[in-house]
Enzyme design. Structure first.
Site, PDB file in Angstrom:
ATOM      1  N   HIS A  66       0.830  -1.208   0.000  1.00 33.95           N
ATOM      2  CA  HIS A  66       0.000   0.000   0.000  1.00 33.95           C
ATOM      3  C   HIS A  66       0.867   1.262   0.000  1.00 33.95           C
ATOM      4  CE1 HIS A  66      -3.999  -1.915   1.097  1.00 33.95           C
ATOM      5  NE2 HIS A  66      -3.141  -2.910   1.190  1.00 33.95           N
ATOM      6  N   ASP A  72      -5.664   5.841   2.451  1.00 32.54           N
ATOM      7  CA  ASP A  72      -5.943   4.459   2.076  1.00 32.54           C
ATOM      8  C   ASP A  72      -7.365   4.079   2.479  1.00 32.54           C
ATOM      9  OD1 ASP A  72      -5.893   1.372   2.479  1.00 32.54           O
ATOM     10  OD2 ASP A  72      -4.003   1.789   1.449  1.00 32.54           O
ATOM     11  N   ALA A 127      13.846  -7.707  -3.328  1.00 27.67           N
ATOM     12  CA  ALA A 127      14.403  -7.734  -4.684  1.00 27.67           C
ATOM     13  C   ALA A 127      13.912  -6.513  -5.463  1.00 27.67           C
ATOM     14  CB  ALA A 127      13.977  -9.013  -5.395  1.00 27.67           C
ATOM     15  N   GLN A 135      12.142  -5.418  -7.944  1.00 33.64           N
ATOM     16  CA  GLN A 135      11.210  -6.074  -8.865  1.00 33.64           C
ATOM     17  C   GLN A 135      11.039  -5.348 -10.197  1.00 33.64           C
ATOM     18  OE1 GLN A 135       7.919  -8.475  -7.496  1.00 33.64           O
ATOM     19  NE2 GLN A 135       6.491  -7.067  -8.458  1.00 33.64           N
ATOM     20  N   HIS A 160       1.538 -13.620  -7.237  1.00 31.58           N
ATOM     21  CA  HIS A 160       0.373 -13.813  -6.368  1.00 31.58           C
ATOM     22  C   HIS A 160      -0.803 -12.943  -6.805  1.00 31.58           C
ATOM     23  CE1 HIS A 160       2.114 -10.133  -5.034  1.00 31.58           C
ATOM     24  NE2 HIS A 160       1.323  -9.967  -4.001  1.00 31.58           N
ATOM     25  N   TRP A 208      -2.010  -6.289  -7.069  1.00 34.21           N
ATOM     26  CA  TRP A 208      -2.232  -5.332  -8.155  1.00 34.21           C
ATOM     27  C   TRP A 208      -0.952  -4.623  -8.580  1.00 34.21           C
ATOM     28  CZ3 TRP A 208      -5.186  -5.028 -11.991  1.00 34.21           C
ATOM     29  CH2 TRP A 208      -5.338  -3.846 -12.720  1.00 34.21           C
ATOM     30  N   ASN A 209      -0.089  -4.286  -7.618  1.00 35.22           N
ATOM     31  CA  ASN A 209       1.174  -3.642  -7.983  1.00 35.22           C
ATOM     32  C   ASN A 209       1.982  -4.539  -8.914  1.00 35.22           C
ATOM     33  OD1 ASN A 209       0.611  -1.470  -6.249  1.00 35.22           O
ATOM     34  ND2 ASN A 209       1.586  -2.481  -4.525  1.00 35.22           N
ATOM     35  N   GLN A 246      -7.025 -10.799  -4.968  1.00 33.85           N
ATOM     36  CA  GLN A 246      -6.144 -11.400  -5.972  1.00 33.85           C
ATOM     37  C   GLN A 246      -6.843 -12.377  -6.909  1.00 33.85           C
ATOM     38  OE1 GLN A 246      -3.024 -12.858  -3.420  1.00 33.85           O
ATOM     39  NE2 GLN A 246      -2.494 -10.781  -2.762  1.00 33.85           N
TER      40      GLN A 246
END
EC number: 2.4.1.91
Length: 487
Positions: free
Chosen positions: A23, A121, A345, A347, A362, A365-366, A387
């Site tokens: 988030h 949020d 990592a 990404q 997984h 959304w990101n 998900q």
């Protein structure tokens, strides 16, 4: 004279991210985007979460205000200020309670700083009423896309799963532009009286009372659902993503989401990828919260080895002398062929590397947006949250990924798939990897996601759909702050 005064004033926006990396990272990017459009941006966070934002504050893109997180008052360990550290359902309830306890402290901070707008949020349901006290607009941030927002609203409103004979019986989600089938086992399961479920139910009603919703997506990815969310569900919303594109420099991409100081040169995985052929490596990562049971990790390791493909695998486990979750001799056999990363990592940089051919995800959304932006096909393995909805967008609507066969929503983030019933087998993993990496289907899938990636990049450029939506929102907020009242 009035026009001169207005031009000298600067829009000041407060951002309140939920305390979890999934988030906080996109909301930081959103703050940077608003800053690039001339706004003064302040993020409110807790002391132990502050390092996540340090690079952006050092560069002067955002300001930081600290708020005490009431861990002890909520019954949590003293250092538990992030949902990424939650290990039980009981801790989740206490964490939600803690997010409510910060309300009066946040109100004092608002009173002291008097910003013109609050972006909070969705989990902070109380933020809408607090913003109203100060007569400023509250914008919602969900952290997911239009498709999942529409699907989850339809499921909660119509309850199509309530009269099914079993958890494995499928149903069609009503009132959507496409026919989407799901099973009850793929839906979120929380006790009705849990703190989390109470918050989710309250969130729907409060969202309608907020000024609007910021969505980290781009119109070309889900046009039917962007329209549906606005016109059928009546939400005021702006699509401004993919927000990760705000990180243009290599260093920004390398440091995104990292608490430690981090540069691209320090990441051996990128050098390792340099030695690989284009589109030959499978990247495996399940986000910051999922902790698979050892039995499931063993299936992943065996399936990856059987596929014969090179891989980078991010595992949330410290290295031990004896590791029962790895097949005997696995790391020795995989030398040069597979790389296990046991920490954070980079990404975005990994996905953008030409050696990456697919992403086992997984379906956070990101991660989906980052894969689409990089033009990387996906193997979908949803676990919790929204998900399973996201998976449908990837595998059925856009056909830019293949499902591995995950069918059961996980109530806990820890020891996921410990039971035999929900475990994904090595054969299914091997088959999915082969499908996405080899043959005509793989070529077609790659072509589709590459086109979407090009659309994503155009969306954030000047004149693109996301750029224009963000510009319109900034203009509207300026008018509210300096030329009118909140509607």
């Amino acid at each position: 004279m009035a026009m001169e005064t207005k031009s000298c004033q600067q829009l000041h926006i407060f951002f309140l991210p939920f305390m979890a990396r999934g988030h906080s990272i996109p909301l930081t990017d959103i703050a940077k985007l608003f800053s690039s459009h001339g706004a003064r941006c302040t993020i409110v966070t807790t002391p132990l979460n502050a390092p996540l934002f340090s690079k952006a504050t050092q560069r002067g893109e955002i300001e930081l205000v600290l708020i005490k997180f009431p861990s002890a008052e909520a019954g949590l360990p003293q250092d538990c200020e992030s949902a990424d550290l939650i290990t039980t359902q009981d801790m989740l309830g206490k964490f939600v309670k803690a997010t409510f306890l910060i309300e009066p402290h946040f109100e004092k901070i608002l009173d002291e700083h008097r910003p013109h707008c609050l972006v909070a949020d969705a989990f902070f349901t109380w933020a809408t009423d607090v913003a109203a006290k100060f007569r400023i607009p509250r914008l919602y941030f969900h952290g997911t896309g239009f498709f999942a927002l529409c699907a989850s609203l339809s499921v909660m409103m119509y309850q199509p799963h309530s009269n099914l004979s079993s958890d494995s019986e499928s149903f069609v989600i009503p009132n959507l532009p496409d026919e989407i089938k799901m099973t009850r086992s793929q839906l979120p399961v929380f006790p009705d009286e849990s703190e989390f479920m109470k918050m989710l139910k309250a969130s729907i009603e409060i969202e309608e009372r907020s000024y609007g919703v910021i969505v980290n997506s781009f119109y070309e990815l889900e046009p039917a659902y962007a329209n549906h969310y606005r016109k059928v569900f009546g939400r005021k919303a702006w699509h401004i993503g993919p927000v990760s594109f705000c990180n243009k420099a290599i260093e920004d991409k390398a440091e995104r989401g990292s608490i430690k100081s981090s540069t691209a040169e320090k990441h051996e995985c990128l050098k390792w990828l340099d030695s690989k052929k284009p589109r030959s490596v499978v990247y495996v990562s399940f986000g910051s919260m999922v902790r698979f049971a050892d039995s499931q990790l063993l299936e992943i390791a065996t399936g990856l080895e059987a596929s014969g493909q090179d891989f980078i695998w991010v595992v949330k486990k410290e290295k031990k002398e004896v590791e029962e979750w790895l097949p005997e001799g696995f790391e020795k056999r995989m030398e040069g062929k597979g790389l296990i990363i046991r920490d954070w990592a980079p990404q975005v940089l990994i996905l953008e590397h030409e050696a990456i051919g697919a992403f086992v995800t997984h379906c956070g959304w990101n991660s989906i947006l980052e894969a689409v932006s990089a033009g990387v096909p996906m193997i979908t393995w949803p676990v919790f949250g929204e998900q399973f909805y996201n998976e449908k967008l990837v595998t059925e609507i856009h056909r830019i990924g293949v499902p591995v066969g995950s069918e059961k929503w996980a109530l806990s983030f820890v020891d996921v798939n410990a039971e035999t019933e929900g475990r994904v087998r090595r054969e299914a993993i091997e088959e999915a990897v082969t499908r996405i990496m080899v043959g005509d289907e793989a070529v077609e899938t790659r072509s589709r996601v590459k086109e979407l990636g090009e659309n994503a990049r155009r969306a954030v450029e000047e004149g693109g759909s996301s750029f224009l939506d963000l510009s319109a929102l900034v203009g509207e907020l300026n008018d509210l702050a300096f030329g009118g009242l909140v509607e």
